[in-house]
Design an enzyme around this catalytic site. Sequence first.
Site, PDB file in Angstrom:
ATOM      1  N   ASP A 213     -21.178  14.392   5.661  1.00 15.95           N
ATOM      2  CA  ASP A 213     -21.716  13.483   6.683  1.00 15.95           C
ATOM      3  C   ASP A 213     -20.664  12.640   7.397  1.00 15.95           C
ATOM      4  O   ASP A 213     -20.982  11.937   8.367  1.00 15.95           O
ATOM      5  CB  ASP A 213     -22.793  12.568   6.071  1.00 15.95           C
ATOM      6  CG  ASP A 213     -22.308  11.831   4.813  1.00 15.95           C
ATOM      7  OD1 ASP A 213     -21.115  11.492   4.735  1.00 15.95           O
ATOM      8  OD2 ASP A 213     -23.136  11.585   3.912  1.00 15.95           O
TER       9      ASP A 213
ATOM     10  N   CYS B 135      -7.649  31.899  18.352  1.00 21.11           N
ATOM     11  CA  CYS B 135      -7.623  33.349  18.091  1.00 21.11           C
ATOM     12  C   CYS B 135      -8.893  34.071  18.534  1.00 21.11           C
ATOM     13  O   CYS B 135      -9.036  35.274  18.269  1.00 21.11           O
ATOM     14  CB  CYS B 135      -7.328  33.616  16.609  1.00 21.11           C
ATOM     15  SG  CYS B 135      -8.665  33.159  15.512  1.00 21.11           S
TER      16      CYS B 135
ATOM     17  N   SER C 108     -24.510  14.737  -9.024  1.00 22.26           N
ATOM     18  CA  SER C 108     -25.087  15.331 -10.226  1.00 22.26           C
ATOM     19  C   SER C 108     -24.037  16.177 -10.946  1.00 22.26           C
ATOM     20  O   SER C 108     -24.273  16.624 -12.074  1.00 22.26           O
ATOM     21  CB  SER C 108     -26.300  16.198  -9.858  1.00 22.26           C
ATOM     22  OG  SER C 108     -25.894  17.232  -8.986  1.00 22.26           O
TER      23      SER C 108
ATOM     24  N   ASN D 269     -19.504  15.219   0.315  1.00 21.76           N
ATOM     25  CA  ASN D 269     -20.419  14.987   1.426  1.00 21.76           C
ATOM     26  C   ASN D 269     -19.843  15.507   2.738  1.00 21.76           C
ATOM     27  O   ASN D 269     -18.638  15.453   2.973  1.00 21.76           O
ATOM     28  CB  ASN D 269     -20.754  13.505   1.543  1.00 21.76           C
ATOM     29  CG  ASN D 269     -21.529  13.027   0.348  1.00 21.76           C
ATOM     30  OD1 ASN D 269     -22.058  13.855  -0.402  1.00 21.76           O
ATOM     31  ND2 ASN D 269     -21.595  11.725   0.150  1.00 21.76           N
TER      32      ASN D 269
ATOM     33  N   HIS E 262     -16.181  19.787   0.944  1.00 20.69           N
ATOM     34  CA  HIS E 262     -17.119  20.760   1.531  1.00 20.69           C
ATOM     35  C   HIS E 262     -17.153  20.670   3.051  1.00 20.69           C
ATOM     36  O   HIS E 262     -18.122  21.077   3.684  1.00 20.69           O
ATOM     37  CB  HIS E 262     -18.532  20.544   0.954  1.00 20.69           C
ATOM     38  CG  HIS E 262     -18.635  20.890  -0.503  1.00 20.69           C
ATOM     39  ND1 HIS E 262     -19.634  20.417  -1.327  1.00 20.69           N
ATOM     40  CD2 HIS E 262     -17.848  21.674  -1.290  1.00 20.69           C
ATOM     41  CE1 HIS E 262     -19.453  20.899  -2.545  1.00 20.69           C
ATOM     42  NE2 HIS E 262     -18.373  21.655  -2.551  1.00 20.69           N
TER      43      HIS E 262
ATOM     44  N   CYS F  13     -12.407  27.668  12.106  1.00 19.71           N
ATOM     45  CA  CYS F  13     -12.252  29.113  12.301  1.00 19.71           C
ATOM     46  C   CYS F  13     -12.026  29.777  10.934  1.00 19.71           C
ATOM     47  O   CYS F  13     -11.085  29.418  10.226  1.00 19.71           O
ATOM     48  CB  CYS F  13     -11.068  29.396  13.228  1.00 19.71           C
ATOM     49  SG  CYS F  13     -10.728  31.169  13.367  1.00 19.71           S
TER      50      CYS F  13
HETATM   51  P1  NAD Z   1     -26.990  16.011  -5.802  1.00 16.59           P
HETATM   52  O1  NAD Z   1     -28.151  15.909  -4.887  1.00 16.59           O
HETATM   53  O2  NAD Z   1     -26.909  17.227  -6.653  1.00 16.59           O
HETATM   54  O3  NAD Z   1     -26.974  14.735  -6.788  1.00 16.59           O
HETATM   55  C1  NAD Z   1     -27.022  13.405  -6.329  1.00 16.59           C
HETATM   56  C2  NAD Z   1     -26.933  12.465  -7.514  1.00 16.59           C
HETATM   57  O4  NAD Z   1     -26.841  11.137  -7.026  1.00 16.59           O
HETATM   58  C3  NAD Z   1     -28.158  12.534  -8.435  1.00 16.59           C
HETATM   59  O5  NAD Z   1     -27.727  12.487  -9.785  1.00 16.59           O
HETATM   60  C4  NAD Z   1     -28.953  11.280  -8.052  1.00 16.59           C
HETATM   61  O6  NAD Z   1     -29.721  10.756  -9.125  1.00 16.59           O
HETATM   62  C5  NAD Z   1     -27.840  10.333  -7.671  1.00 16.59           C
HETATM   63  N1  NAD Z   1     -28.214   9.298  -6.699  1.00 16.59           N
HETATM   64  C6  NAD Z   1     -29.084   9.372  -5.664  1.00 16.59           C
HETATM   65  N2  NAD Z   1     -29.086   8.228  -4.951  1.00 16.59           N
HETATM   66  C7  NAD Z   1     -28.211   7.389  -5.574  1.00 16.59           C
HETATM   67  C8  NAD Z   1     -27.757   6.067  -5.315  1.00 16.59           C
HETATM   68  N3  NAD Z   1     -28.218   5.353  -4.290  1.00 16.59           N
HETATM   69  N4  NAD Z   1     -26.833   5.536  -6.147  1.00 16.59           N
HETATM   70  C9  NAD Z   1     -26.355   6.235  -7.213  1.00 16.59           C
HETATM   71  N5  NAD Z   1     -26.744   7.491  -7.503  1.00 16.59           N
HETATM   72  C10 NAD Z   1     -27.644   8.081  -6.678  1.00 16.59           C
HETATM   73  O7  NAD Z   1     -25.682  15.800  -4.936  1.00 16.59           O
HETATM   74  P2  NAD Z   1     -24.201  16.386  -5.123  1.00 16.59           P
HETATM   75  O8  NAD Z   1     -23.814  16.320  -6.552  1.00 16.59           O
HETATM   76  O9  NAD Z   1     -23.355  15.711  -4.112  1.00 16.59           O
HETATM   77  O10 NAD Z   1     -24.322  17.927  -4.751  1.00 16.59           O
HETATM   78  C11 NAD Z   1     -25.040  18.311  -3.592  1.00 16.59           C
HETATM   79  C12 NAD Z   1     -24.270  19.165  -2.594  1.00 16.59           C
HETATM   80  O11 NAD Z   1     -24.984  19.088  -1.359  1.00 16.59           O
HETATM   81  C13 NAD Z   1     -22.890  18.673  -2.294  1.00 16.59           C
HETATM   82  O12 NAD Z   1     -22.083  19.768  -2.300  1.00 16.59           O
HETATM   83  C14 NAD Z   1     -22.955  18.090  -0.873  1.00 16.59           C
HETATM   84  O13 NAD Z   1     -21.987  18.711  -0.047  1.00 16.59           O
HETATM   85  C15 NAD Z   1     -24.273  18.531  -0.300  1.00 16.59           C
HETATM   86  N6  NAD Z   1     -25.058  17.411   0.286  1.00 16.59           N
HETATM   87  C16 NAD Z   1     -24.427  16.507   1.102  1.00 16.59           C
HETATM   88  C17 NAD Z   1     -25.134  15.466   1.659  1.00 16.59           C
HETATM   89  C18 NAD Z   1     -24.383  14.486   2.527  1.00 16.59           C
HETATM   90  O14 NAD Z   1     -23.357  14.844   3.111  1.00 16.59           O
HETATM   91  N7  NAD Z   1     -24.828  13.238   2.609  1.00 16.59           N
HETATM   92  C19 NAD Z   1     -26.504  15.321   1.403  1.00 16.59           C
HETATM   93  C20 NAD Z   1     -27.121  16.269   0.574  1.00 16.59           C
HETATM   94  C21 NAD Z   1     -26.386  17.305   0.017  1.00 16.59           C
END
Ligand code: NAD
Length: 280
Positions: A111, A162, A201, A109, A126, A134
């Site tokens: 965030d 830089c 996921s 994440n 990420h 940079c």
């Molecule tokens: P993804 O969206 O691919 O998968 C999220 C998974 O979490 C799903 O399987 C879903 O069913 C499950 N889920 C959703 N809400 C839930 C809850 N309350 N409790 C338990 N499970 C829950 O996310 P990912 O695998 O992190 O990949 C997405 C990419 O996008 C990452 O690289 C991330 O950096 C980025 N992303 C980040 C944010 C953030 O920073 N909050 C938000 C969206 C996407």
Amino acid sequence: MVESLVERVAADLVRSKYAIALTGAGISTESGIPDFRGPNGIWTKNPEAERAAYQTYDKFLRDPKEYWQAVSGGVSFYHDLRQAEPNPGHCAMAEMEKLGILKCVITQNIDGLHRKAGSRRVLEYHGAVNRLRCPSCSSRFEFEEYEMDGADEPLLPLCKKCQTPIKLDVVHFNEPIPSDVARQSLEETWKCDVMLICGTSAVVYPFAQLPRIARQRKVEQEQKAKSGLYFVKEVAAATIVEVNAEPTPLTQEGISDYIIQGKTGDILPQIVAQVKRFSR
Ligand code: NAD
């Protein structure tokens, strides 16, 4: 059923010597941030947004000013992320670290909510929306060090060391993971004996490789133990547990030992309560 699995993971955590957590967008949905691929995910609803996301890094390389035009502004996804607050799932993670159980969180994440909740050892695989990085010298800067919001024209921030045009400290598709974070995440993966994987996921690589490395390590070490190269005592196998709303490829391929299906904001506080009970 869920209750007994909560007890099982709590027991695994209390017994562990070096437990780590891996987290994804799912842990932040209860903070009002949509995930990408869950049933209500941004890309599930709008596949065009996914196609556009694959262009972002290329845009930066071709024309950094155009990139900043795309990622700046009050309505962007990144702006919303900076306003979000942690939920009980993030707080449970921070509490497990304070209890001495959890040694590190490696999160996909961007965030910053694990840090906001009080977790100290966080590897942001990420990157994070509240920093700039940079691409040339890898220096990182706090977002507040640059006046980005409020300008009529998006500005082009330059590295204070830089003078190269810099970008958000967010790893976009097709952009390499910063080497310091990639190395430390691998080290943690090799060191852990329990890996708690929450709200992902597990389809985004190379992050999704980490549980597979932990699993493979187990197999390799077991084989070595069988061939007599190691004493069984020296086999440090990681127990891999998922907490997720739905099964993932890790569940289906048998990479995880078991899954607790549900919301991280419900399940993780229950795990903390059981950990405290077992630690008494
Ligand atoms: P993804 O969206 O691919 O998968 C999220 C998974 O979490 C799903 O399987 C879903 O069913 C499950 N889920 C959703 N809400 C839930 C809850 N309350 N409790 C338990 N499970 C829950 O996310 P990912 O695998 O992190 O990949 C997405 C990419 O996008 C990452 O690289 C991330 O950096 C980025 N992303 C980040 C944010 C953030 O920073 N909050 C938000 C969206 C996407």
